[in-house]
Design an enzyme around this catalytic site. Sequence first.
Site, PDB file in Angstrom:
ATOM      1  N   GLY A  14      19.997 -59.634  11.469  1.00 20.84           N
ATOM      2  CA  GLY A  14      20.765 -60.326  12.507  1.00 20.84           C
ATOM      3  C   GLY A  14      21.800 -59.396  13.136  1.00 20.84           C
ATOM      4  O   GLY A  14      22.417 -58.588  12.443  1.00 20.84           O
ATOM      5  N   ARG A  18      28.046 -63.330  17.162  1.00 23.61           N
ATOM      6  CA  ARG A  18      29.289 -64.112  17.144  1.00 23.61           C
ATOM      7  C   ARG A  18      30.476 -63.326  16.572  1.00 23.61           C
ATOM      8  O   ARG A  18      31.624 -63.748  16.678  1.00 23.61           O
ATOM      9  CB  ARG A  18      29.090 -65.416  16.367  1.00 23.61           C
ATOM     10  CG  ARG A  18      28.324 -66.444  17.202  1.00 23.61           C
ATOM     11  CD  ARG A  18      28.444 -67.814  16.617  1.00 23.61           C
ATOM     12  NE  ARG A  18      27.596 -67.982  15.450  1.00 23.61           N
ATOM     13  CZ  ARG A  18      27.844 -68.863  14.470  1.00 23.61           C
ATOM     14  NH1 ARG A  18      28.896 -69.638  14.516  1.00 23.61           N
ATOM     15  NH2 ARG A  18      27.022 -68.953  13.437  1.00 23.61           N
ATOM     16  N   LYS A  25      26.724 -56.743  11.871  1.00 25.06           N
ATOM     17  CA  LYS A  25      27.537 -57.689  11.098  1.00 25.06           C
ATOM     18  C   LYS A  25      27.725 -57.280   9.639  1.00 25.06           C
ATOM     19  O   LYS A  25      28.846 -57.302   9.128  1.00 25.06           O
ATOM     20  CB  LYS A  25      26.907 -59.084  11.173  1.00 25.06           C
ATOM     21  CG  LYS A  25      27.648 -60.098  10.324  1.00 25.06           C
ATOM     22  CD  LYS A  25      27.332 -61.519  10.698  1.00 25.06           C
ATOM     23  CE  LYS A  25      25.997 -61.979  10.182  1.00 25.06           C
ATOM     24  NZ  LYS A  25      25.796 -63.418  10.451  1.00 25.06           N
ATOM     25  N   ASP A 106      24.928 -61.139   4.681  1.00 21.52           N
ATOM     26  CA  ASP A 106      26.238 -61.562   5.193  1.00 21.52           C
ATOM     27  C   ASP A 106      26.904 -62.569   4.261  1.00 21.52           C
ATOM     28  O   ASP A 106      27.743 -63.347   4.676  1.00 21.52           O
ATOM     29  CB  ASP A 106      26.090 -62.148   6.603  1.00 21.52           C
ATOM     30  CG  ASP A 106      25.237 -63.413   6.632  1.00 21.52           C
ATOM     31  OD1 ASP A 106      24.727 -63.831   5.569  1.00 21.52           O
ATOM     32  OD2 ASP A 106      25.082 -64.002   7.722  1.00 21.52           O
ATOM     33  N   ASN A 231      29.799 -65.383   9.854  1.00 21.75           N
ATOM     34  CA  ASN A 231      29.208 -65.348  11.200  1.00 21.75           C
ATOM     35  C   ASN A 231      30.230 -64.969  12.254  1.00 21.75           C
ATOM     36  O   ASN A 231      29.875 -64.538  13.338  1.00 21.75           O
ATOM     37  CB  ASN A 231      28.618 -66.715  11.553  1.00 21.75           C
ATOM     38  CG  ASN A 231      27.541 -67.129  10.556  1.00 21.75           C
ATOM     39  OD1 ASN A 231      26.520 -66.475  10.445  1.00 21.75           O
ATOM     40  ND2 ASN A 231      27.817 -68.168   9.798  1.00 21.75           N
ATOM     41  N   ALA A 367      65.617 -34.348  -1.169  1.00 22.20           N
ATOM     42  CA  ALA A 367      65.442 -35.222   0.004  1.00 22.20           C
ATOM     43  C   ALA A 367      65.120 -34.391   1.240  1.00 22.20           C
ATOM     44  O   ALA A 367      65.726 -33.355   1.472  1.00 22.20           O
ATOM     45  CB  ALA A 367      66.713 -36.015   0.236  1.00 22.20           C
ATOM     46  N   TYR A 374      50.214 -27.015   7.937  1.00 24.64           N
ATOM     47  CA  TYR A 374      49.272 -26.965   9.062  1.00 24.64           C
ATOM     48  C   TYR A 374      49.893 -26.165  10.190  1.00 24.64           C
ATOM     49  O   TYR A 374      51.031 -26.429  10.595  1.00 24.64           O
ATOM     50  CB  TYR A 374      48.989 -28.405   9.516  1.00 24.64           C
ATOM     51  CG  TYR A 374      47.964 -28.546  10.602  1.00 24.64           C
ATOM     52  CD1 TYR A 374      46.694 -27.990  10.457  1.00 24.64           C
ATOM     53  CD2 TYR A 374      48.246 -29.260  11.765  1.00 24.64           C
ATOM     54  CE1 TYR A 374      45.743 -28.138  11.464  1.00 24.64           C
ATOM     55  CE2 TYR A 374      47.298 -29.407  12.760  1.00 24.64           C
ATOM     56  CZ  TYR A 374      46.041 -28.851  12.604  1.00 24.64           C
ATOM     57  OH  TYR A 374      45.106 -28.998  13.588  1.00 24.64           O
ATOM     58  N   SER A 392      67.657 -30.046  -0.626  1.00 22.36           N
ATOM     59  CA  SER A 392      67.364 -30.980   0.462  1.00 22.36           C
ATOM     60  C   SER A 392      67.103 -30.266   1.782  1.00 22.36           C
ATOM     61  O   SER A 392      67.619 -29.177   2.019  1.00 22.36           O
ATOM     62  CB  SER A 392      68.552 -31.930   0.654  1.00 22.36           C
ATOM     63  OG  SER A 392      68.689 -32.699  -0.516  1.00 22.36           O
ATOM     64  N   ALA A 410      69.542 -25.724  -0.254  1.00 27.14           N
ATOM     65  CA  ALA A 410      69.323 -26.756   0.773  1.00 27.14           C
ATOM     66  C   ALA A 410      69.255 -26.144   2.159  1.00 27.14           C
ATOM     67  O   ALA A 410      69.926 -25.153   2.458  1.00 27.14           O
ATOM     68  CB  ALA A 410      70.439 -27.789   0.707  1.00 27.14           C
TER      69      ALA A 410
HETATM   70  C1  UD1 Z   1      20.281 -70.289   6.785  1.00 29.65           C
HETATM   71  C2  UD1 Z   1      19.291 -71.322   6.250  1.00 29.65           C
HETATM   72  C3  UD1 Z   1      20.008 -72.628   5.983  1.00 29.65           C
HETATM   73  C4  UD1 Z   1      21.186 -72.417   5.049  1.00 29.65           C
HETATM   74  C5  UD1 Z   1      22.102 -71.351   5.596  1.00 29.65           C
HETATM   75  C6  UD1 Z   1      23.142 -70.992   4.568  1.00 29.65           C
HETATM   76  C7  UD1 Z   1      17.181 -70.762   7.289  1.00 29.65           C
HETATM   77  C8  UD1 Z   1      16.195 -71.143   8.350  1.00 29.65           C
HETATM   78  N1  UD1 Z   1      18.257 -71.539   7.228  1.00 29.65           N
HETATM   79  O1  UD1 Z   1      20.693 -70.751   8.059  1.00 29.65           O
HETATM   80  O2  UD1 Z   1      19.099 -73.560   5.405  1.00 29.65           O
HETATM   81  O3  UD1 Z   1      21.898 -73.618   4.862  1.00 29.65           O
HETATM   82  O4  UD1 Z   1      21.366 -70.145   5.875  1.00 29.65           O
HETATM   83  O5  UD1 Z   1      24.099 -70.145   5.137  1.00 29.65           O
HETATM   84  O6  UD1 Z   1      16.914 -69.872   6.527  1.00 29.65           O
HETATM   85  N2  UD1 Z   1      18.012 -62.982   9.484  1.00 29.65           N
HETATM   86  C9  UD1 Z   1      17.129 -61.940   9.653  1.00 29.65           C
HETATM   87  N3  UD1 Z   1      16.112 -62.111  10.531  1.00 29.65           N
HETATM   88  C10 UD1 Z   1      15.913 -63.250  11.242  1.00 29.65           C
HETATM   89  C11 UD1 Z   1      16.853 -64.309  11.056  1.00 29.65           C
HETATM   90  C12 UD1 Z   1      17.885 -64.140  10.172  1.00 29.65           C
HETATM   91  O7  UD1 Z   1      17.251 -60.892   9.025  1.00 29.65           O
HETATM   92  O8  UD1 Z   1      14.951 -63.303  12.014  1.00 29.65           O
HETATM   93  C13 UD1 Z   1      19.126 -62.804   8.525  1.00 29.65           C
HETATM   94  C14 UD1 Z   1      20.469 -62.856   9.184  1.00 29.65           C
HETATM   95  O9  UD1 Z   1      20.885 -61.541   9.535  1.00 29.65           O
HETATM   96  C15 UD1 Z   1      21.343 -63.426   8.079  1.00 29.65           C
HETATM   97  C16 UD1 Z   1      20.387 -64.304   7.276  1.00 29.65           C
HETATM   98  O10 UD1 Z   1      19.086 -63.880   7.616  1.00 29.65           O
HETATM   99  O11 UD1 Z   1      21.840 -62.439   7.206  1.00 29.65           O
HETATM  100  C17 UD1 Z   1      20.558 -65.790   7.566  1.00 29.65           C
HETATM  101  O12 UD1 Z   1      20.249 -66.049   8.919  1.00 29.65           O
HETATM  102  P1  UD1 Z   1      21.076 -67.082   9.764  1.00 29.65           P
HETATM  103  O13 UD1 Z   1      20.513 -67.106  11.137  1.00 29.65           O
HETATM  104  O14 UD1 Z   1      22.529 -66.842   9.616  1.00 29.65           O
HETATM  105  O15 UD1 Z   1      20.680 -68.468   9.042  1.00 29.65           O
HETATM  106  P2  UD1 Z   1      21.455 -69.826   9.141  1.00 29.65           P
HETATM  107  O16 UD1 Z   1      21.195 -70.434  10.467  1.00 29.65           O
HETATM  108  O17 UD1 Z   1      22.848 -69.640   8.734  1.00 29.65           O
HETATM  109 CA    CA Z   2      24.297 -67.861   8.476  1.00 27.07          CA
END
Ligand code: UD1
Ligand code: CA
Length: 455
Positions: A14, A18, A25, A106, A231, A367, A374, A392, A410
Amino acid sequence: MASDHLVCVVLAAGKGTRMKSRRPKVLHEVAGRSMLGHVLDSLQALEPARIVVVVGPDMPETAAAAAPHPCVVQREQLGTGHAVLTAAEALADIDEDGGVLVVFGDTPLITVATLRRLVAARAARPVPALVALAFRAADPAPYGRMLLDDSGRLTGVVEAVDADAAQRRIGLCNAGVMLAGRRCLFDLLAKVGNDNAKGEYYLPDVYRLAYQAGLHGVVVEASEAEVQGVNTQAELALVEAEMQTRLRAAAMAEGVTLIDPAAVWFSHDTRLAPGVVVEPNVIFGRGVEVGEGARILGFSHLEGARLGPGATVGPFARLRPGAEVGEGAKVGNFVEMKQATLGPGAKANHLTYLGDTEVGAAANIGAGTIVCNYDGFSKSRTEIGEGAFIGSNTALVAPLKVGKGAIVAAGSTITRNVPDDALVIERTEQDNRQGAAKRYRELKRRAGKAGKGSK
Ligand code: UD1
Ligand code: CA
């Protein structure tokens, strides 16, 4: 039969839009270490056969932070299920009954103890096909909800955006962490579609598919604080606060006195021995180690520094990387040290800069002593011998050696080496001009200036 093989997949593809930051992230830091670093460190404690990190395209820094663990690139972010599938090939040689533990990059607060509980749950007989991590959210609104049947069996997860009113009332939420047999997981994932509100391939859909296939899934619960994901910058700050709370508690449990725990900021690797006292408003950067009974007084900033037993630092001290304060040595207010050693019992109590410097045992740095290390182009070293006394307001122009037991008067600017036990003075001779101040004032008065000096 389950094998004792365990592999891990960390989802970190991801972009984290945000966060409104140019950094990926998972590279944002918590207690001085990237979120990804925290997650990898916790996974490492399980001694898995392999950890594979799923990254997005053009994320060389994330791949570098993951090293030496291999990365696979998920070209398009089509969902968490798709992300795990991306790692299939990188795990193809692993025992098909071996466990695959999926975690999010994350979610840095997840503890080793909880991860071990998941592993233990999969060691039960009969072996569950899937182990899910869940938590009870104070506000479940944004999360996927765990769906259980009347006998408490996990039948699936519904994402918040796909949930109906009744499902939205469920308080038990999906944490995202999953442990499943390799073959089972990838067979189920191959069947996951994207016919949902987001048009994504959801990883938690495997719970429903498993249930429908008569496979057995179990739920392990963790506290909400532990599975807090990041996030936004605000959530990053929440996670930082929780991590600091843990680090403070761990330090106190080891016998460290924190007069106001909430006013001390730790790095993930801060090491304080029992009997250390830390006053309020102290910041530990990375790589600080403090020996037994040392005291760190208020408003000090330390990074990459080592303090011997019984040393005192601060208030208002700044120790930069490579600062070493010997046993019982003292560093006082407005003193900065960088790549500098203070020998046992040595003192630099006020307003001093020591860079690229070695100070012998029991030496006294007066002091306002400044080491001029440098010249605008390169750094040079200064050595100050055991028991030397630096008066000092001295400038020590490096490279320089001041011998053992030497005294520097000093106000001197020292540019040449000083032998052992020598007294060196470098300043113009004092010239007392009798009555000259009074004559000066009279001169000014006659010229019509109203001075403020004595009559
Ligand atoms: C996910 C869960 C949700 C849970 C929540 C907890 C899914 C569909 N949903 O939702 O049930 O309650 O976490 O926080 O799994 N990522 C990728 N590739 C992608 C999508 C995401 O690597 O294509 C990674 C993101 O970088 C992140 C993690 O997966 O580290 C979670 O993805 P995110 O989109 O934040 O899931 P949530 O919508 O929070
Ligand atoms: Ca998430």
